[in-house]
Design an enzyme around this catalytic site. Structure first.
Site, PDB file in Angstrom:
ATOM      1  N   ARG A  98       0.810  -1.114  -0.040  1.00 29.68           N
ATOM      2  CA  ARG A  98       0.135   0.139  -0.123  1.00 29.68           C
ATOM      3  C   ARG A  98       0.653   1.124  -0.038  1.00 29.68           C
ATOM      4  O   ARG A  98       0.549   2.280  -0.745  1.00 29.68           O
ATOM      5  CB  ARG A  98      -1.019   0.120   0.929  1.00 29.68           C
ATOM      6  CG  ARG A  98      -2.163  -1.088   1.023  1.00 29.68           C
ATOM      7  CD  ARG A  98      -2.253  -1.769  -0.237  1.00 29.68           C
ATOM      8  NE  ARG A  98      -3.523  -2.387  -0.194  1.00 29.68           N
ATOM      9  CZ  ARG A  98      -4.021  -3.265  -1.231  1.00 29.68           C
ATOM     10  NH1 ARG A  98      -2.757  -3.530  -2.481  1.00 29.68           N
ATOM     11  NH2 ARG A  98      -4.979  -4.105  -1.224  1.00 29.68           N
ATOM     12  N   SER A 182     -12.632 -12.395  -1.571  1.00 31.78           N
ATOM     13  CA  SER A 182     -11.864 -11.217  -2.097  1.00 31.78           C
ATOM     14  C   SER A 182     -10.553 -11.461  -2.003  1.00 31.78           C
ATOM     15  O   SER A 182      -9.946 -11.931  -0.929  1.00 31.78           O
ATOM     16  CB  SER A 182     -12.487 -10.027  -1.077  1.00 31.78           C
ATOM     17  OG  SER A 182     -11.708  -9.195  -1.293  1.00 31.78           O
TER      18      SER A 182
END
Length: 409
Positions: A98, A182
């Site tokens: 990230r 997911s």
């Protein structure tokens, strides 16, 4: 909404970010720039370009960047110098990607004159924190648009209806209730969350795993490998020099072949809830014991123990999104200093889900066989000295014991 003229969107080309792209155009009436990062997820990225073009995105406003080498060299390897695990198990495969994505979003925003960035992270997860803390640290004036915290498309039915009205292609799997999990993938790991896994008592289905065979199905013959280290970073495999990304990719292949790197974990998210996730991190699961092994002969005892004391806090910084914080940078400076003489080779055996260290060697080794030997050390170590050492270390306990005896009388 008129204060936003141009926004950079972290765009995968999937259903959610495609809806976000159209929603940004409809809601903010702004120019959208798409950014897709190749972090080694193993997917074809050109479809993302084609989908962006269908939305009217200008070719010059479509960024698809190969960040694999930068990701491993500047993010994964620095993290592994600290032997980092979150809550004792998680190798932070999603977390460490990230800050790089945030960095590139900001760079593109500055390059294109955008005044906002946008992402597809939900309001329940950690990624919203990681993306936004990183962006604010690098571009304090940036505006951040988080659609999942703004729109009313909070059910799958509403999302699909919006997509259908906007002419967004919907895969059959989404029409039939969505993918079973997911998933997020990069060169360090692949993660699985949601659906069947939301019951922490339910065993993950074998068909879920993509990178690794089950340990039961792994080869019956062990495989021996050797990893070379320079200043704490792996630089070669079986004597062959390799780039960071290529080395990690090959370790992923070897680990996956031998059923190494599966993890089923209930973790504590920064936003407060517990979350169950499954992870495949074959290469990282090999690198962690390998790095500890080379450190075991090259690091001073107290330095090694200090690193172990600091590691959980360092891990939390990464997990919670503070990669670009001054405290993480300061701690990284200390960690990197400790790696100056972490050089040499580590031999390992891969066998049915296990990573077994079989040897370690270094020109910078602090291991002195003339002292450590059980045989005659020719006076290198006077064993009589140990008596005084023990008595001095026992002094406070002897004083306390004497006091207890006096109290009994």
């Amino acid at each position: 909404m008129s204060d936003v003229n141009k926004v950079v969107l972290a765009y995968s080309g999937g259903l959610d970010t495609s809806v976000i792209l159209k929603w940004l155009q409809d809601t903010y009436q702004c120019e959208v720039i798409t950014f897709t990062a190749d972090l080694g997820q193993g997917e074809e990225l050109d479809p993302a370009r084609q989908k962006a073009l269908k939305f009217g995105i200008k070719p010059d406003n479509i960024f698809i960047d190969d960040l694999r080498e930068e990701f491993v060299r500047d993010f994964v390897f620095p993290m592994f110098r600290a032997n980092t695990t979150y809550e004792g198990e998680y190798l932070l495969g999603t977390s460490i990607a990230r800050p790089l994505i945030a960095k590139r979003l900001v760079e593109i925003a500055r390059q294109t004159g955008a005044d906002a960035i946008s992402h597809g992270a939900t309001g329940k997860g950690n990624d919203q924190v990681r993306f936004e803390l990183g962006a604010y640290a690098l571009m304090p004036e940036v505006k951040i648009i988080a659609p999942w915290r703004e729109w009313d498309l909070l059910s799958r039915e509403k999302l699909l209806a919006y997509a259908e009205n906007a002419g967004i292609e919907i895969d059959m799997k989404h029409r039939e209730g969505g993918a079973p999990y997911s998933m997020d993938a990069n060169l360090l790991h692949i993660s699985y969350e949601g659906r069947h896994l939301e019951d922490p008592s339910a065993e993950a289905e074998e068909s879920m795993w993509r990178w690794t065979v089950s340990p039961e199905a792994a080869p019956d013959q062990a495989e021996h490998i050797q990893i070379g280290y320079e200043k704490g970073d792996p630089v070669s495999l079986n004597g062959k020099k390799m780039s960071p990304a290529a080395l990690l990719a090959e370790l992923n292949r070897l680990g996956g072949k031998h059923g190494i790197g599966r993890l089923d974990l209930v973790e504590n998210r920064y936003v407060g809830m517990k979350s169950r996730g499954c992870y495949e991190t074959p290469g990282g699961t090999i690198l962690l014991p390998a790095h500890r092994a080379i450190e075991s002969i090259t690091l001073d005892r107290e330095v090694a123990h200090l690193k172990d004391d600091l590691m959980p806090r360092y891990a939390s910084m990464i997990y919670n999104g503070y990669w670009w914080s001054p405290e993480r940078v300061a701690l990284q400076t200390l960690i990197d200093h400790t790696q100056e003489h972490v050089n040499g080779t580590v031999s390992l055996k891969l066998y049915k889900g296990n990573v077994i260290v079989t040897g370690r060697d270094s020109a910078d080794s602090l291991f002195d066989s003339t002292i450590a030997t059980f045989e005659d050390d020719a006076g290198a170590y006077d064993q009589k000295d140990a008596g005084g050492f023990i008595k001095l270390n026992a002094l406070r306990m002897r004083i306390a014991a004497s006091l207890r005896e006096k109290r009994k009388k």
